[in-house]
Design an enzyme around this catalytic site. Sequence first.
Site, PDB file in Angstrom:
ATOM      1  N   ASP A  61       0.842  -1.188   0.000  1.00 18.26           N
ATOM      2  CA  ASP A  61       0.000   0.000   0.000  1.00 18.26           C
ATOM      3  C   ASP A  61       0.885   1.248   0.000  1.00 18.26           C
ATOM      4  OD1 ASP A  61      -2.682   1.302   0.383  1.00 18.26           O
ATOM      5  OD2 ASP A  61      -1.674   2.024   2.184  1.00 18.26           O
ATOM      6  N   THR A  94      -3.203   5.413  -4.164  1.00 17.43           N
ATOM      7  CA  THR A  94      -2.134   6.108  -3.441  1.00 17.43           C
ATOM      8  C   THR A  94      -0.787   5.942  -4.136  1.00 17.43           C
ATOM      9  OG1 THR A  94      -1.911   4.153  -2.031  1.00 17.43           O
ATOM     10  CG2 THR A  94      -3.257   5.955  -1.198  1.00 17.43           C
TER      11      THR A  94
END
Length: 544
Positions: A61, A94
């Site tokens: 992530d 992201t």
Amino acid sequence: MAIERILKDDASEEKGERARMASFVGAIAITDLVKTTLGPKGMDKILQSTGRGQAVTVTNDGATILKSLHIDNPAAKVLIDISKVQDDEVGDGTTSVVVLAGELLREAEKLVAAKIHPMTIISGRFFWPCLVLCFLFFVFCYRMAAECGRNALLQRVVDNKENAEKFKLDLMKIAMTTLSSKILSQDKVHFAQLAVDAVMRLKGSTNLEAIQIIKKPGGSLKDSFLDEGFILDKKIGLGQPKRIENAKILVANTAMDTDKVKIYGARVRVDSMSKVAEIEGAEKEKMREKVQKIIAHGINCFVNRQLIYNFPEELFADAGVLAIEHADFDGIERLALVTGGEIASTFDNPESVKLGHCKLIEEIMIGEDKLIHFSGVEMGQACTIVLRGASHHVLDEAERSLHDALCVLSQTVNDTRVVLGGGWPEMVMAKAVDELARQTPGKKSHAIEAFSRALVAIPTIIADNAGLDSADLVAQLRAEHHKEGCNAGIDVISGSVGDMAELGISESFKVKQAVLLSATEAAEMILRVDEIITCAPRKREDRM
């Protein structure tokens, strides 16, 4: 007067070429760090802290990776900030937003380097007006290109908000696409269904507080499930009722352990043991009064954030009230929310305390652990997703992945426009931006072409991360997109160009729009920099 004369001795400044290179190098280094995590075949990073315990996080992530870095470069911090904002606003994209911003800066660096001739450097001084105007020129062109790309994407969006069945299918496709680059990719259908069911219960709300995620090691990820209601990760104490129907719940944050003198340094001097017994009796009586005030609210369940000692617990059990102690603060806040109650700390006025309600409280087993289940809560959309997995590291990454999917789905319920994925949006925007460049006279066309090349870098990186021949695939993709109504994107599973509509690879338009606009604005900000001034570090003053 030179600025050096007004700065402190330890302060520093970088101008012109040095400032520009420092900004570009920092931003591009951050991009190169996270771009290997992009796409369904992206790699993970191990983040290890150096403090006591040396906590380890395994993740791909982008926001989690960047949040854990301690960076001094100001341009790199700008990219870390846009990644955090992207995570807070839409939950996904992201990595994409950082990669796109970095590629825009990489293209700008090439063009600026080509336009500034070595002869403009005379006696170690730069021709400042030329440099600044060059940067602002690129900023203006990037803005034009971003607007062109967004308009091209708007013309190809699909909106099925009028058809509930098709819209739910769109949500499933978006959830599976989001999870395909995460640790949950092997069971993406199962987890996509969990996420869609949970978000549909919210009925259009983006308040994800109503969806609780509990992690329980043991079993496999496939054993994860969605439970209607609320689960509190606590046990019911000995002698307490194990099942309560039509529960009236008082959620509190108050001390229930005053049966012992616990003030640090307190001393009580007595001349006989009978006086000690009197003190203990007075403390017990004080606690008894407090418990009676709580029971007077007409409750049959008391949930406290702090400890409940044996004596008050005994009093609650005698009154038939279920007392739950030491519930974590997030837990009691969420419990108060879903049951319609409020957290109380004083109990003198029962009419000012708002109780929570639910139909049934019972003890359940998940794996080897006992938990307390609240069903039929006042907030009907509340639910709990129970994650099972081999270890805490797997569960932490699974929670991050599922949270991304829940965020994207909740945003898509509000903005129902959907686009295809797999590099398709970037190629659609790149084609439109290329056409704009051909219609734009003069030097502006070079900057607009650079924006198009930065967009194409996204599908290129996705192919590279899958171990595919990116040059060949992107060339095929570009050729396909010159056909009318093309749905072509990169199918990393088969290693070829595929039809994204047939493969069911979809993304939220809101996510793509946020990536495009945030990356462009971040690149603009960094491009405007012509000087970096570092303040002198603060020194501790010795006091006499």
